[in-house]
Write a protein that holds these residues in place. Structure first.
Motif, PDB file in Angstrom:
ATOM      1  N   GLN A   2       0.803  -1.078  -0.093  1.00 47.02           N
ATOM      2  CA  GLN A   2      -0.001  -0.128   0.063  1.00 47.02           C
ATOM      3  C   GLN A   2       0.971   1.257   0.039  1.00 47.02           C
ATOM      4  OE1 GLN A   2      -2.314  -0.435   3.507  1.00 47.02           O
ATOM      5  NE2 GLN A   2      -3.431  -2.023   2.590  1.00 47.02           N
ATOM      6  N   ASN A   3       0.284   2.181  -0.560  1.00 46.32           N
ATOM      7  CA  ASN A   3       1.113   3.753  -0.532  1.00 46.32           C
ATOM      8  C   ASN A   3       0.967   3.996   0.977  1.00 46.32           C
ATOM      9  OD1 ASN A   3       1.212   3.569  -3.248  1.00 46.32           O
ATOM     10  ND2 ASN A   3      -0.415   5.063  -3.552  1.00 46.32           N
ATOM     11  N   ILE A   4       2.182   4.791   1.229  1.00 40.39           N
ATOM     12  CA  ILE A   4       2.180   5.403   2.505  1.00 40.39           C
ATOM     13  C   ILE A   4       1.104   6.492   2.584  1.00 40.39           C
ATOM     14  CG2 ILE A   4       3.541   6.398   4.200  1.00 40.39           C
ATOM     15  CD1 ILE A   4       6.093   4.989   2.865  1.00 40.39           C
ATOM     16  N   ASP A   5       0.479   6.682   3.629  1.00 37.33           N
ATOM     17  CA  ASP A   5      -0.421   7.672   3.725  1.00 37.33           C
ATOM     18  C   ASP A   5       0.030   9.109   4.328  1.00 37.33           C
ATOM     19  OD1 ASP A   5      -2.582   5.878   2.629  1.00 37.33           O
ATOM     20  OD2 ASP A   5      -3.200   5.177   4.514  1.00 37.33           O
ATOM     21  N   SER A   6       0.744   8.876   5.383  1.00 38.12           N
ATOM     22  CA  SER A   6       1.326  10.328   6.170  1.00 38.12           C
ATOM     23  C   SER A   6       2.349  10.760   5.192  1.00 38.12           C
ATOM     24  CB  SER A   6       1.568   9.805   7.230  1.00 38.12           C
ATOM     25  OG  SER A   6       2.509  10.724   8.141  1.00 38.12           O
ATOM     26  N   LYS A   7       2.199  11.777   5.113  1.00 37.01           N
ATOM     27  CA  LYS A   7       3.289  12.870   4.388  1.00 37.01           C
ATOM     28  C   LYS A   7       4.460  12.890   5.036  1.00 37.01           C
ATOM     29  CE  LYS A   7       3.883  17.344   2.056  1.00 37.01           C
ATOM     30  NZ  LYS A   7       3.414  18.596   1.836  1.00 37.01           N
TER      31      LYS A   7
END
Length: 132
Positions: A2-7
């Motif tokens: 999954q993509n990392i959500d937090s910037k």
């Protein structure tokens, strides 16, 4: 994957990957230097690899500064992916193409792209690596 959500998490991961890139570049520089010393000659390939490593170190510094200011993170990530594939392709081309000792770098680019951009990043970097 999954993509990392937090910037903020992305920036931490980018910084770790930049550090990893610098370590790998240092190791490649040492191997290039040792190879040139043992062969008692500086070949065109050695010069080309040295220049390529210098460019890669400069890019790592630019990436680190860019990450420090935390602007346009996706542009930074996609730039890294495309430029990394291009640098690896040059190193592989200059050192024997399919017999090159640097082909192991392609999976590293694909894994780092996957870590940063998930399946899309991994797929794009794998496709770029395959066609290059």
């Amino acid at each position: 994957m999954q993509n990392i959500d937090s910037k903020e998490q992305k920036f931490k991961l980018i910084n770790w990957l930049i550090l990893g890139r610098v370590i790998i570049l240092l190791l490649l520089l040492i191997v290039t230097y040792i190879g040139a010393r043992f062969s008692n000659s500086i070949t065109t390939v050695t010069v080309k690899l040295s220049i390529l490593l210098g460019v890669a170190f400069l890019l790592a510094a630019i990436y680190a500064l860019w990450a420090k200011y935390k602007k346009a993170i996706n542009v930074l990530i996609w730039s890294q992916i495309v430029i990394d594939v291009a640098l690896v392709t040059l190193a592989v081309y200059w050192t024997g193409e399919s017999r090159s000792p640097f082909t192991f770098l392609y999976p590293l680019v694909i894994v780092s792209a996957s870590l940063l951009m998930g399946r899309t990043g991994g797929t794009v970097s794998a496709v770029l690596s395959t066609i290059s």
